[in-house]
Motif scaffolding. Structure first.
Motif, PDB file in Angstrom:
ATOM      1  N   ARG A  52      16.399  27.467 -12.390  1.00 57.98           N
ATOM      2  CA  ARG A  52      14.978  27.477 -12.048  1.00 57.98           C
ATOM      3  C   ARG A  52      14.692  28.377 -10.859  1.00 57.98           C
ATOM      4  N   ASP A  53      15.570  28.314  -9.870  1.00 61.64           N
ATOM      5  CA  ASP A  53      15.389  29.145  -8.676  1.00 61.64           C
ATOM      6  C   ASP A  53      15.454  30.633  -9.022  1.00 61.64           C
ATOM      7  N   ASP A  54      16.415  31.001  -9.883  1.00 61.80           N
ATOM      8  CA  ASP A  54      16.509  32.399 -10.302  1.00 61.80           C
ATOM      9  C   ASP A  54      15.267  32.828 -11.075  1.00 61.80           C
ATOM     10  N   LEU A  55      14.797  31.967 -11.960  1.00 62.60           N
ATOM     11  CA  LEU A  55      13.595  32.284 -12.735  1.00 62.60           C
ATOM     12  C   LEU A  55      12.388  32.459 -11.818  1.00 62.60           C
ATOM     13  N   ALA A  56      12.245  31.588 -10.841  1.00 58.42           N
ATOM     14  CA  ALA A  56      11.122  31.687  -9.904  1.00 58.42           C
ATOM     15  C   ALA A  56      11.209  32.986  -9.099  1.00 58.42           C
ATOM     16  N   ARG A  57      12.412  33.343  -8.672  1.00 54.12           N
ATOM     17  CA  ARG A  57      12.593  34.569  -7.898  1.00 54.12           C
ATOM     18  C   ARG A  57      12.269  35.800  -8.744  1.00 54.12           C
ATOM     19  N   ILE A  58      12.726  35.809  -9.973  1.00 53.29           N
ATOM     20  CA  ILE A  58      12.483  36.957 -10.855  1.00 53.29           C
ATOM     21  C   ILE A  58      10.997  37.070 -11.195  1.00 53.29           C
TER      22      ILE A  58
END
Length: 82
Positions: A52-58
């Motif tokens: 989720r964190d990676d998706l939010a960052r991207i």
């Protein structure tokens, strides 16, 4: 930092070195004191799961696609006629 090991140690301690590589260590194999190879863990090229964190960052990168321009680019690149 990669640890240098002689070719002889690679041959004699193969199983132990493979365990160390599996744990993330990298080795530079030397022959007569000269580096000849690097032994390192294989890096996965593609993730099968994204957090989720990676998706939010991207998704926060703010990249916007113009739908009309995208369609025009596709039409220019691909023949749309039957």
């Amino acid at each position: 930092m990669a640890r240098s090991i002689p070719e002889r140690e690679l041959r004699n301690e193969n199983a132990k070195l493979m365990d160390a590589v599996s744990a993330g260590e990298t080795f530079v194999v030397t022959r007569n004191g000269e580096p000849v190879a690097e032994l390192r863990p294989v890096q996965s090229v593609r993730k099968t799961f994204i957090t989720r964190d990676d998706l939010a960052r991207i998704s926060s990168a703010g990249v916007r696609i113009d739908p009309g321009g995208f369609c025009r680019d596709l039409d220019d690149a691909v023949d749309q006629s039957l």
